[in-house]
Design a protein around this motif. Structure first.
Motif, mmCIF file in Angstrom:
data_model
loop_
_atom_site.group_PDB
_atom_site.id
_atom_site.type_symbol
_atom_site.label_atom_id
_atom_site.label_comp_id
_atom_site.label_asym_id
_atom_site.label_seq_id
_atom_site.Cartn_x
_atom_site.Cartn_y
_atom_site.Cartn_z
ATOM 1 N N TYR A 652 0.815 -1.209 0.000
ATOM 2 C CA TYR A 652 0.000 0.000 0.000
ATOM 3 C C TYR A 652 0.854 1.266 0.000
ATOM 4 O O TYR A 652 0.401 2.307 -0.484
ATOM 5 C CB TYR A 652 -0.933 0.019 1.216
ATOM 6 N N ASP A 653 2.038 1.198 0.562
ATOM 7 C CA ASP A 653 2.923 2.365 0.592
ATOM 8 C C ASP A 653 4.366 1.887 0.589
ATOM 9 O O ASP A 653 4.787 1.153 1.494
ATOM 10 C CB ASP A 653 2.640 3.207 1.844
ATOM 11 N N LYS A 654 5.121 2.314 -0.404
ATOM 12 C CA LYS A 654 6.513 1.878 -0.554
ATOM 13 C C LYS A 654 7.387 2.381 0.590
ATOM 14 O O LYS A 654 8.486 1.877 0.818
ATOM 15 C CB LYS A 654 7.073 2.386 -1.883
ATOM 16 N N ARG A 655 6.901 3.392 1.324
ATOM 17 C CA ARG A 655 7.689 3.945 2.433
ATOM 18 C C ARG A 655 7.603 3.092 3.694
ATOM 19 O O ARG A 655 8.266 3.386 4.694
ATOM 20 C CB ARG A 655 7.213 5.365 2.749
ATOM 21 N N CYS A 656 6.763 2.084 3.667
ATOM 22 C CA CYS A 656 6.613 1.205 4.825
ATOM 23 C C CYS A 656 7.899 0.398 5.028
ATOM 24 O O CYS A 656 8.371 -0.289 4.112
ATOM 25 C CB CYS A 656 5.425 0.270 4.624
#
Length: 801
Positions: A652-656
């Motif tokens: 859902y979010d590559k920054r995870c």
């Protein structure tokens, strides 16, 4: 008495009807007959279902109604009973040959009740008959007064009923000109009493006066005062009462395709001529009626400027002023040449009445006029709108009639306000005062919402019961005598809400809550002490009623916001949601309902913007790591935990990052450990099985994404059996609850034995993901976990389905 009347059986009614039949057949139309007819009318009108009367009896009522020398009271009662029975196959009345105006009025009212407005041809026939009688010269013993209410009813039932009859509409136009403009300015003659001391001189007619007692020097209007009124004066008042309806139906040339050609083609030109001509007698009937109606309204505006000498006439002046301005607006919409004549008049009127609360309702039609015509006249009307939106609701929110008309005015013009008037949205705190006190608001809320007002309106919705309590305090404080206020000690802490309103500790908080315009930069945190203080008014019926509507408004609010909200706004809204879930008005039922709505909407916000879990990780960690949040707002806590498990993923979010996943895992693991370590010696708080199962599921999801955590989670799940079977657990949870927790723990532990399957089931790819994973017990996640668990328990030979 009504209950006894409704319980009368058909047999008893039949016997009573037979008694009346005997009286009518003997032409006994005296007091006994009148008394019986009154009782019969009460019987037939007091029940919701139709009372059955014999056909011969109904025929007898119709015969009595049309008797030449029938007393008026008997006629009125027979007509009322027949109207209550309509529609009925036994009624065979006709108005074709009736010449008497009063009888025509009674018969026609029955026929209109028969048709119920569905038979246009019959309604048209009645209307044509009424106009034909008006056309002739009635005998002195008869009056057209009986026919005007009937004509108004016909227009209501079938507005186009007289459109085709050009001659008839022109006739009514001419008659209305005479009734409006040429009524007598002398009072009527008092009816002689016949007493011994009657004085003939006392019955001599005197002049009509104005509301201030001055002798009327201009023509008669509804605001002219007399002790007795003549026939033409009564017609004047009736004509004005139906003037608006008549102009709307037959005053506009566009709505009357067969109207006079001169009126159709040269309407505006003729009105311009009439504005400067010394006489308007050469105008077509429709144009002449407009001119005389306009003069009549101008005269009413002039009369309303006079100081009333008699109590109660202020209300009459205000009502007449509202009608006059509305009629002038209609005339200007039909003929633009009247706009310039009206503008200066209404500007002066607005300046005169804007500070007088008794005329506050009249400001609405004035604002409507400027809204309709300011662009045509190139006039800036913002000052009028500003006064209307800032001062009127703030000062007169407690007036039910004004509140209703104000909200209706906003509804009618909401599109114009949202597109052209920024002041409308800025004034939403004032509009909320009307809602908080006594009026519906759902239609206006979407128009007030925007990216710039969404957060502030959210605060306002949650504080709506508090606002209602504050408005009540404001009203009571204004009515408190000064001598009592002086007894309050400013240095001491206020003992009640009423003392707190003028107290030095609370003026800024009251002022902020009761503000008239938007203040997005101010912090609503200052209201915390005021919410606590106003908690003593939680049982006030008006506050409770207002609180009941807040969940509905919140549902509507989120439904509108999600249409335009971007990521930053959703993040901000989620933070405010978590913060305000703790800061609500102290009303238990209200808090429970609001928490229910907020928990469901939090899930939808996370679905709209899944990245908020990463972007707000610090705040969510703090919220989900606080045990008190489970006790005080379990639904919101559960939604937050579910959202963390659902969206704290690189898909859902590559920054995870793994580090973030580990932090959430540790915080939630500590939380689950805290609520499952039940000690028999201490007071045992009960946490719902749902909270425990959601925490276990979320921790398993996080472990499947950071596989170093799988052994740790498997060990924790293996200890859940001991937790479920412990004496402390048995004393708190039912057998069904314990089974639910144990089943979910077993399913999750089985999933973790196959890490690749666990990752696919708990974090499915976007192309197979379903938004119902957290809700549906028959599909998606629960079904996948059960299937995987059975595969492990029964071996690879097991085939689902």
């Amino acid at each position: 008495f009504l209950v006894l009347t409704r319980e009368i059986q058909d047999e008893e009614l039949r016997k009573f009807s037979s008694r009346i039949t005997s009286l009518l057949q003997n032409h006994d139309l005296g007091i006994e007959t009148i008394d019986c007819l009154q009782r019969l009318f009460l019987i037939v009108s007091a029940t919701k279902y139709d009372r059955k009367l014999d056909s011969k009896f109904v025929e007898l009522l119709q015969t009595a109604l049309c008797l030449p020398k029938c007393p008026e009271q008997v006629q009125a009662l027979c007509a009322a009973i027949l109207r209550e029975m309509s529609p009925s196959n036994y009624i065979v009345l006709s108005c074709d040959e009736i010449q008497d105006a009063k009888l025509l009025s009674l018969v026609s009212s029955i026929l209109l009740a028969q048709f119920k407005g569905n038979k246009k041809a019959e309604v048209l026939a009645v209307g044509q008959r009424v106009v034909k009688v008006l056309e002739g010269r009635l005998p002195e013993s008869q009056s057209s007064r009986h026919l005007l209410p009937l004509l108004s009813k016909i227009i209501s039932l079938s507005p186009a009923s007289l459109t085709e009859a050009v001659d008839q509409t022109n006739l009514v136009n001419k008659r209305m000109v005479d009734w409006l403009r040429y009524a007598s300015v002398q009072q009527g003659i008092a009816q002689p009493s016949g007493g011994f001391f009657s004085n003939p001189r006392a019955r001599q007619p005197g002049p009509i006066t104005e509301v201030d007692g001055a002798v009327a020097t201009d023509f008669f209007t509804v605001l002219s005062i007399g002790q007795y009124y003549t026939e033409d004066q009564w017609l004047n008042m009736q004509a004005f009462s139906m003037l608006r309806k008549w102009l709307l139906c037959y005053g506009d040339g566009a709505n009357s395709p067969h109207s006079d050609d001169r009126s159709e083609v040269d309407g505006s030109v003729m009105s311009m001529v009439s504005a400067t001509s010394t006489s308007s007698r050469l105008l077509p009937p429709k144009e002449r009626l407009r001119e005389k109606a306009f003069e009549y309204c101008q005269r009413l505006i002039e009369q309303s400027n006079r100081r009333e000498l008699w109590f109660g006439y202020a209300g009459l002046s205000s009502e007449c002023l509202i009608e006059a301005v509305t009629i002038m607006d209609i005339i200007c919409r039909q003929d633009a040449s009247y706009v310039y004549r009206t503008l200066s008049c209404l500007k002066i009127l607005h300046g005169r009445i804007s500070g007088d609360h008794s005329y506050a309702r009249a400001l609405l039609p004035i604002a409507q006029f400027f809204l309709n015509h300011s662009e045509t006249a190139a006039v800036d009307s913002e000052a009028i709108y500003r006064h209307l939106f800032t001062r009127i609701p703030a000062q007169l929110f407690h007036s039910p009639m004004l509140a209703f008309e104000f909200i209706q005015f906003c509804r009618d013009n909401v599109r114009f306000f949202t597109e052209n008037l920024s002041l409308f949205r800025q004034s939403f705190p004032n509009l909320f005062k009307v809602r908080a006190w006594n009026s519906e608001f759902r239609d206006l809320l979407p128009a007030l919402l925007g990216a710039d007002t969404a957060i502030e309106i959210f605060h306002f919705l949650l504080d709506l019961p508090c606002l209602t309590a504050a408005l009540d305090v404001q009203l009571r404080s204004a009515s408190t005598p000064i001598s009592e206020r002086a007894a309050w000690d400013p240095a001491a802490k206020p003992a009640s809400c009423l003392e707190a309103f003028p107290h030095p500790l609370y003026p800024s908080t009251f002022q902020y809550l009761l503000r008239t315009e938007s203040a997005p930069r101010d912090s609503p945190e200052r209201l915390a002490p005021l919410r606590q203080l106003l908690g003593s008014m939680a049982s006030c019926p008006r506050v409770v009623q207002c609180a009941d509507t807040v969940p509905v408004l919140l549902q509507l609010y989120f439904g509108v916001v999600k249409e335009f909200a971007d990521g930053p706004l959703i993040n901000q809204l989620v933070l405010v949601l978590l913060e305000r879930s703790e800061q609500l008005y102290e009303l238990p039922a209200f808090k429970a309902d609001v928490h229910r709505v907020l928990s469901s909407q939090l899930v939808l916000l996370c679905k709209l913007h899944p990245s908020l879990i990463v972007e707000l990780s610090k705040e969510l960690l703090e919220f989900s790591g606080t045990v008190s949040n489970i006790r005080n707002k379990e639904g919101i806590f559960t939604s937050v935990v579910w959202a963390i498990g659902e969206y704290m993923s690189v898909s859902y979010d590559k920054r995870c990052t793994v580090e973030q996943i580990n932090k959430f895992f540790e915080a939630l693991e500590a939380m689950l450990f805290e609520i499952t370590q039940l000690r028999p010696s201490a007071s045992i708080p009960k946490y719902s099985p749902r909270v425990i199962t959601v925490l276990m599921t979320t921790l398993t999801k996080l472990a499947s994404r950071s596989q170093d955590l799988i052994p740790r989670m498997s060990l924790f799940l293996s200890k859940m059996r001991a937790f479920v079977q412990s004496p402390a657990m048995a004393s708190v949870y039912s057998e069904e609850d314990s089974e639910e927790i144990l089943t979910r723990a077993t399913e999750l532990m089985n999933l973790l034995k196959m890490p690749s399957v666990a990752q696919f089931v708990l974090t499915p790819p976007a192309e197979v993901a379903s938004p119902r994973f957290h809700r549906d017990t028959n599909v998606s996640l629960p079904l996948a976990m059960k299937t995987a668990s059975r595969l492990l328990e029964r071996g690879t030979g097991f085939v689902p389905g």
